[in-house]
Design a protein around this motif. Sequence first.
Motif, PDB file in Angstrom:
ATOM      1  N   ARG A 157     -47.269   6.842  25.371  1.00  0.00           N
ATOM      2  CA  ARG A 157     -46.633   7.118  24.287  1.00  0.00           C
ATOM      3  C   ARG A 157     -46.508   8.558  23.945  1.00  0.00           C
ATOM      4  O   ARG A 157     -45.626   8.959  22.781  1.00  0.00           O
ATOM      5  CB  ARG A 157     -47.198   6.450  22.952  1.00  0.00           C
ATOM      6  CG  ARG A 157     -47.207   4.974  23.020  1.00  0.00           C
ATOM      7  CD  ARG A 157     -45.526   4.347  22.694  1.00  0.00           C
ATOM      8  NE  ARG A 157     -45.335   3.153  23.132  1.00  0.00           N
ATOM      9  CZ  ARG A 157     -44.819   2.828  24.262  1.00  0.00           C
ATOM     10  NH1 ARG A 157     -44.861   3.618  25.274  1.00  0.00           N
ATOM     11  NH2 ARG A 157     -44.887   1.328  24.334  1.00  0.00           N
ATOM     12  N   ARG A 158     -46.898   9.424  24.543  1.00  0.00           N
ATOM     13  CA  ARG A 158     -46.542  11.064  24.494  1.00  0.00           C
ATOM     14  C   ARG A 158     -46.521  11.683  25.948  1.00  0.00           C
ATOM     15  O   ARG A 158     -47.566  11.480  26.741  1.00  0.00           O
ATOM     16  CB  ARG A 158     -47.805  11.562  23.761  1.00  0.00           C
ATOM     17  CG  ARG A 158     -47.924  13.023  23.349  1.00  0.00           C
ATOM     18  CD  ARG A 158     -48.635  13.336  22.143  1.00  0.00           C
ATOM     19  NE  ARG A 158     -48.295  13.271  20.755  1.00  0.00           N
ATOM     20  CZ  ARG A 158     -49.079  13.445  19.722  1.00  0.00           C
ATOM     21  NH1 ARG A 158     -50.461  13.601  20.003  1.00  0.00           N
ATOM     22  NH2 ARG A 158     -48.467  13.351  18.710  1.00  0.00           N
ATOM     23  N   CYS A 182     -35.367  13.236  28.045  1.00  0.00           N
ATOM     24  CA  CYS A 182     -35.557  12.994  26.535  1.00  0.00           C
ATOM     25  C   CYS A 182     -34.758  11.731  26.118  1.00  0.00           C
ATOM     26  O   CYS A 182     -35.321  11.045  25.103  1.00  0.00           O
ATOM     27  CB  CYS A 182     -35.262  14.090  25.813  1.00  0.00           C
ATOM     28  SG  CYS A 182     -36.140  15.613  25.864  1.00  0.00           S
ATOM     29  N   ARG A 186     -37.247   8.529  24.699  1.00  0.00           N
ATOM     30  CA  ARG A 186     -37.082   8.212  23.155  1.00  0.00           C
ATOM     31  C   ARG A 186     -36.888   6.495  23.125  1.00  0.00           C
ATOM     32  O   ARG A 186     -37.368   6.019  22.373  1.00  0.00           O
ATOM     33  CB  ARG A 186     -35.978   9.047  22.579  1.00  0.00           C
ATOM     34  CG  ARG A 186     -36.396  10.487  22.707  1.00  0.00           C
ATOM     35  CD  ARG A 186     -36.236  10.735  21.175  1.00  0.00           C
ATOM     36  NE  ARG A 186     -36.644  12.096  21.236  1.00  0.00           N
ATOM     37  CZ  ARG A 186     -36.127  13.387  21.619  1.00  0.00           C
ATOM     38  NH1 ARG A 186     -34.683  13.131  21.807  1.00  0.00           N
ATOM     39  NH2 ARG A 186     -36.606  14.317  21.776  1.00  0.00           N
ATOM     40  N   ASP A 191     -43.199  10.046  22.369  1.00  0.00           N
ATOM     41  CA  ASP A 191     -43.043  11.448  21.448  1.00  0.00           C
ATOM     42  C   ASP A 191     -43.168  12.454  22.717  1.00  0.00           C
ATOM     43  O   ASP A 191     -43.935  12.584  23.638  1.00  0.00           O
ATOM     44  CB  ASP A 191     -44.389  11.532  20.806  1.00  0.00           C
ATOM     45  CG  ASP A 191     -44.454  13.068  20.160  1.00  0.00           C
ATOM     46  OD1 ASP A 191     -43.462  13.258  19.658  1.00  0.00           O
ATOM     47  OD2 ASP A 191     -45.499  13.376  20.085  1.00  0.00           O
ATOM     48  N   VAL A 192     -41.887  12.999  22.823  1.00  0.00           N
ATOM     49  CA  VAL A 192     -41.514  14.117  24.009  1.00  0.00           C
ATOM     50  C   VAL A 192     -41.954  15.445  23.707  1.00  0.00           C
ATOM     51  O   VAL A 192     -41.351  16.020  22.427  1.00  0.00           O
ATOM     52  CB  VAL A 192     -40.116  14.029  24.408  1.00  0.00           C
ATOM     53  CG1 VAL A 192     -39.958  14.710  25.556  1.00  0.00           C
ATOM     54  CG2 VAL A 192     -39.921  12.377  24.826  1.00  0.00           C
ATOM     55  N   ASP A 205     -34.254  18.612  20.456  1.00  0.00           N
ATOM     56  CA  ASP A 205     -35.083  17.943  19.455  1.00  0.00           C
ATOM     57  C   ASP A 205     -36.503  17.357  19.655  1.00  0.00           C
ATOM     58  O   ASP A 205     -36.851  16.195  19.318  1.00  0.00           O
ATOM     59  CB  ASP A 205     -34.398  16.998  18.657  1.00  0.00           C
ATOM     60  CG  ASP A 205     -34.859  16.666  17.336  1.00  0.00           C
ATOM     61  OD1 ASP A 205     -35.320  17.609  16.553  1.00  0.00           O
ATOM     62  OD2 ASP A 205     -34.533  15.496  16.596  1.00  0.00           O
ATOM     63  N   ALA A 206     -37.063  18.082  20.664  1.00  0.00           N
ATOM     64  CA  ALA A 206     -38.329  17.584  21.251  1.00  0.00           C
ATOM     65  C   ALA A 206     -39.458  18.777  20.656  1.00  0.00           C
ATOM     66  O   ALA A 206     -39.033  19.686  20.063  1.00  0.00           O
ATOM     67  CB  ALA A 206     -38.702  17.556  22.767  1.00  0.00           C
TER      68      ALA A 206
END
Length: 313
Positions: A157-158, A182, A186, A191-192, A205-206
């Motif tokens: 998740r990350r 990205c 997403r 979560d990038v 937008d990371a």
Amino acid sequence: MEPIHVVAGVIRDVRGRILLARRTQGRDLAGLWEFPGGKIEPGETPQQALQRELREELGIEATVGGPLIAVPQHAPKALMLDVYEIKHYRNAPRGLDGQALAWVPPEKLAQYAMPPADGPVVAALLQPDRLLITPEPVDGDAWLRALEASVERHGIRRVQLRAPLFATSHPDDWRRLVEQACASLRGQGVDVWINGDAGLAREFDAGLHLRSTQLSSPAASEWSGLRLAASCHSMAELQVAAGLRCDFALLGPVKETRSHPGVVGIGWNMFRDLRAQVPVLPVYALGGLGSADIVESRRNGAQGIAAISAWNA
Ligand SMILES: Nc1nc2c([nH]c(=O)n2[C@H]2C[C@H](O)[C@@H](COP(=O)(O)OP(=O)(O)OP(=O)(O)O)O2)c(=O)[nH]1
Ligand SMILES: [Mg+2]
């Protein structure tokens, strides 16, 4: 001096809300919200101490479940905040010491003012325990497919998109890969974070993952408004990361890694000592670690583990 060993419990109601208690006036940290619990007394196991504290403070009979995280704190008071999940309990919790109680939805925990050592506890409840760091691409399309497959297969998740060599030698190709990664990550709920490059982080937008070299001359204006994380190898770097209010830091190497053979790791004891200097900041352990090390990392105050190669398969 031996740290004070404090046990605390994560108590949930049927709606998944978590119980916080407010420290009463006249004690240290008065007015702050905490997970119910207290100091271990001589001869008690952590589980026995927690059962006793919850009986005394809340009037409940609790069954203590698995450990969540043990946060070492150096200052202002040397303590080990050892937090357990509470599996079941009998009776409805009441504030028997006159303390206020609040049932808090997990996503609202950050709105409650808590002692510094609770920062990593809240992070352990809310944020991923594994961070995947990408390897350098050889073939861009294969890199992207392998990344998606790995995230899917291992429930990651990350992710930190990191390829310093490729980014320098093929900047346009790297930009395109970052854009594609990205978009697709997403869609997978990931979560990038982007290594080193504030421009790319802003464009897509990371989060911006700072290299340790970037911590020696922080470019606060260039990074303003971005979510920050950082790679650290020393106490000084961890303190810069904490000062920048990073969402989390990476600290290592804990063990020797394939990518740096011959470089000896700092080991868990040193990891814990360094980690104890920066309350509040969640810290992932890095270096020669995989999923099998998550439990041990949590016992040493880590958010979990970060790895380049653990989840490539
Ligand atoms: N219970 C609890 N204590 C915490 C948390 N975070 C944190 O820094 N602490 C610190 C505050 C205190 O310095 C210490 C707990 O000591 P305490 O004074 O509440 O201990 P106690 O319940 O046994 O009570 P007391 O009779 O000794 O006053 O741990 C937390 O989330 N829960
Ligand atoms: Mg207490």
